[in-house]
Structure formats: structure tokens, C-alpha cells
Design a protein around this motif. Structure first.
Motif, PDB file in Angstrom:
ATOM      1  N   LYS A 134       0.722  -1.104   0.070  1.00  0.00           N
ATOM      2  CA  LYS A 134       0.051  -0.052   0.035  1.00  0.00           C
ATOM      3  C   LYS A 134       0.906   1.332  -0.004  1.00  0.00           C
ATOM      4  CE  LYS A 134      -2.458  -1.309   3.576  1.00  0.00           C
ATOM      5  NZ  LYS A 134      -3.435  -1.384   4.813  1.00  0.00           N
ATOM      6  N   SER A 135       2.086   1.280   0.288  1.00  0.00           N
ATOM      7  CA  SER A 135       2.877   2.376   0.607  1.00  0.00           C
ATOM      8  C   SER A 135       3.392   2.916  -0.838  1.00  0.00           C
ATOM      9  CB  SER A 135       4.093   1.865   1.178  1.00  0.00           C
ATOM     10  OG  SER A 135       5.044   1.200   0.521  1.00  0.00           O
ATOM     11  N   ARG A 136       3.312   4.237  -0.987  1.00  0.00           N
ATOM     12  CA  ARG A 136       3.820   5.019  -2.102  1.00  0.00           C
ATOM     13  C   ARG A 136       5.309   4.548  -2.170  1.00  0.00           C
ATOM     14  NH1 ARG A 136       1.261   9.062   0.538  1.00  0.00           N
ATOM     15  NH2 ARG A 136       3.486  10.006   0.857  1.00  0.00           N
ATOM     16  N   PHE A 137       6.033   4.463  -1.492  1.00  0.00           N
ATOM     17  CA  PHE A 137       7.418   3.988  -1.431  1.00  0.00           C
ATOM     18  C   PHE A 137       7.858   2.856  -2.275  1.00  0.00           C
ATOM     19  CE2 PHE A 137      11.607   2.394  -0.054  1.00  0.00           C
ATOM     20  CZ  PHE A 137      12.280   3.529  -0.034  1.00  0.00           C
ATOM     21  N   HIS A 138       6.734   1.867  -2.100  1.00  0.00           N
ATOM     22  CA  HIS A 138       6.853   0.626  -2.823  1.00  0.00           C
ATOM     23  C   HIS A 138       6.334   0.717  -4.154  1.00  0.00           C
ATOM     24  CE1 HIS A 138       6.794  -3.464  -3.635  1.00  0.00           C
ATOM     25  NE2 HIS A 138       5.558  -3.448  -3.985  1.00  0.00           N
ATOM     26  N   GLN A 139       5.301   1.360  -4.213  1.00  0.00           N
ATOM     27  CA  GLN A 139       4.614   1.654  -5.612  1.00  0.00           C
ATOM     28  C   GLN A 139       5.114   2.425  -6.605  1.00  0.00           C
ATOM     29  OE1 GLN A 139       0.720   3.179  -4.663  1.00  0.00           O
ATOM     30  NE2 GLN A 139       0.160   1.262  -3.298  1.00  0.00           N
TER      31      GLN A 139
END
Length: 346
Positions: free
Chosen positions: A132-137
Motif C-alpha cells: 500500500k505504500s507509495r515508497f514501494h509503488q
């Protein structure tokens, strides 16, 4: 990023709280600030890329495991300027950890004792929070996921827990840290013994090979080790790392020794000691590893970094990357920028 002078103003309030409550308050505040878009206003840290374990790190300063075990605040922490985040330690099943109180500040020594005991909500929760994190996406940086065993799992079955976690975190991790060095899970450090370590590493490498084919991507493995070993034990671990073709080593976890704090309050509390008191023993292990490993695999240096000069010392000892955690409690989040700038000059 909070400037150091601002952190100095709020530190007395944080230090007035129980250490674990202060931890939860900090994570909750950062999570709220991130959800409101406030962390986007933090000044960025200029890139200083490093190629390590086949990965491109935006800069060589990372967050050590232990601060965000469940991936609750990934985007907020990323705003502090880290080149990489290491989340966990996470276990197959949720567990509450050890009884409270279990965290103790030692301000005079700039140290911290904890006996948290891998308290976490389980590997499935961590994986969902990463997704769910922007960091990952948006692939904003490197994400390491740190895995361990449940306290109720007998030590002779520990490998099973590591394999379960490895399978589940593999699709979302950039690298995976294998924690066999926490002093707060009974008998865990036995896995650093020669026969136990050979068995663990051989099974992890076999699983890594299978998962690499399955997911069409190779995710490096890094072993996190303790500082409380003699020189021969460090050499034996270095030999095992090379033989099993492990991708990296994280040196070191917290120490159970109390030589640097023996006359201070809380010195007799059980648990791992971090912060300034572990600086020298950590650096000593890094130097030994570098002598034994050469360029066979990289070292991630962690333990007692409270300034840019401390980060440089770890690099000079042989580290390719560094991680901070307890240092931010005493020096503030501006420590990240300070370390990046010091290593850029280096």
C-alpha cells in the motif's frame, strides 16, 4: 525533515515519556503527517548513489530494523532522506513480544537497552502495508525486510520460520535481512554456531534460487550478526557467508555487554544495548569481516552512529552502507542528512 534545532526543542517532551510510548507517539505522528501530505514539504537529500548487492541505493544511509516493524510508517520515514529502509523484524505469526517495561534510555551514555522480543503483527500485515505504500509503488528507494522466528518455535525448527517469511516477503522486498542475532529471543543466537548456520544458510540459498526462478527476479540475502563474538567466531561466520554465497552481511545488532555503561542506571536490565556504547565493538567486527571477506560481499555497518564522523568511521572500517536508529533518538532526524553529506565528502 525536522531541523536539528527543532528536534532539540521537542526532545525534552519525548524524553519525558516512557521510551516505548515515545516510540509509538513518534510513529503515529509521522504516519499522520504523511497522510496529510505534510512530509512532502520536507527538504530532499541530494542523491549520492551507491551500487551494492546489485542494487542502486539513492544514498548510503539507511534506517536499521526495529523502528517500524509492521510497515506502519513507510512513506513518513522515507521523507527523512534515507537511501533505504529496513523494516521488521517480522515473524510468521503475530506475537506481543516480552513483558513491559522493555525499553530503557541511558542519556548519559547516549544508549538504549531494549528487550522487545520481536513484537510484531506478523509477516502478512507487513507485506500488505508494503504493497500500500507509495515508497514501494513508485520505487522511491530500496526496501529491506528483516525476518526472524517466533518465540514459541523451538530453536531446532527455526529454519522453518525463516523459510515461511522468506517466501512471503520475497515478492515485495529489494533485499531480505536474516536476523539471527537479537539477544531478546531465547536461544536465537545459537543459529550463529557453525553447524546451525550452515544448515540455515544452505536452506535459505536453495529457497532463494527457487523463488528467483518463480518471480523472475533475484532478491539478495543479508545476514545480520551480533557484536558479541570473539575473533575466531567472526572469521567462521565470514567463511560461511562466502561458502554459501550470501549477498551481504549487516554488522551489527545490539550488544549484551555492559562494560561501557556498568555504573549507569538500568545497566543491569536484560536486553540489547544500542547507541554510542556499541560503536566501538560494532566497528571492530566490521574491520574483522572486511579482512576476511575482502570484496567477496558487502558489509552494512550499524551500531553507534550519532554523527557524520561516526558514519565515516564505519565506511573506513570496511562498510559499503550504513544504518542508523538509536542515533536519531539522541541526535534527531537531521542525522540522516548529516551522514549523507559526510559520506559524500568522503
Amino acid at each position: 525533515m525536522i531541523p536539528n534545532f527543532m528536534y532539540a526543542a521537542i526532545r525534552p517532551f519525548l524524553f519525558s515519556l516512557d521510551p516505548e510510548n515515545a516510540h509509538h507517539f513518534t510513529i503515529s505522528s509521522m504516519k499522520m503527517a504523511s497522510s496529510m501530505g505534510l512530509t512532502a514539504m520536507a527538504p530532499s537529500v541530494s542523491p549520492s548513489p551507491r551500487e551494492v548487492m546489485g542494487l542502486t541505493f539513492p544514498n548510503p544511509v539507511g534506517l536499521a530494523a526495529g523502528l517500524d516493524k509492521n510497515g506502519d510508517c513507510i512513506d513518513g520515514l522515507a521523507s527523512l532522506g534515507f537511501g533505504f529502509l529496513e523494516l521488521g523484524t517480522v515473524t510468521p505469526k503475530p506475537q506481543p513480544g516480552n513483558p513491559k517495561p522493555r525499553m530503557f534510555r541511558m542519556p548519559k551514555a547516549e544508549g538504549l537497552i531494549n528487550r522487545m522480543g520481536f513484537n510484531n503483527e506478523g509477516v502478512d500485515v507487513l507485506v500488505e502495508n508494503v504493497k500500500k505504500s507509495r515508497f514501494h509503488q513508485e520505487k522511491k528507494g530500496i526496501l529491506g525486510l528483516n525476518i526472524g522466528k517466533n518465540a514459541i518455535t523451538p530453536i531446532e525448527n527455526a529454519v522453518d520460520d525463516y523459510l515461511i517469511c522468506l517466501e512471503k516477503v520475497y515478492p515485495v522486498a529489494d533485499y531480505i535481512a536474516i536476523n539471527i542475532s537479537s539477544p531478546n529471543t531465547k536461544n536465537l543466537r545459537q543459529l550463529q554456531g557453525e553447524s546451525e548456520l550452515d544448515n540455515l544458510l544452505s536452506q535459505l540459498k536453495a529457497a532463494q534460487s527457487r523463488l528467483s526462478d518463480q518471480h523472475s527476479r533475484y532478491v539478495p540475502l543479508a545476514l545480520k550478526i551480533a557484536p558479541d563474538m570473539d575473533d575466531n567466531q567472526v572469521k567462521n561466520i565470514a567463511d560461511a557467508l562466502i561458502r554459501h554465497k550470501i549477498d551481504g552481511v549487516i554488522a551489527t545488532n545490539t550488544t549484551i555487554t555492559r562494560d561501557a555503561v556498568k555504573d549507569l542506571p538500568y545497566a543491569q536490565e536484560a536486553g540489547g544495548l544500542s547507541g554510542a556504547p556499541v560503536r566501538d565493538v560494532s566497528t571492530h567486527v566490521i574491520r574483522l569481516l572486511k579482512q576476511e571477506l575482502g570484496d567477496a560481499l558487502p558489509i552494512i555497518g550499524v551500531g553507534g552512529i550519532l554523527s557524520g564522523e561516526d558514519a565515516k568511521e564505519k565506511m573506513e572500517a570496511g562498510a559499503s552502507l550504513v544504518q542508523v536508529l538509536t542515533g536519531m533518538i539522541y541526535s534527531g532526524p537531521g542525522l540522516v542528512r548529516e551522514c549523507v553529506q559526510a559520506l559524500r565528502r568522503e
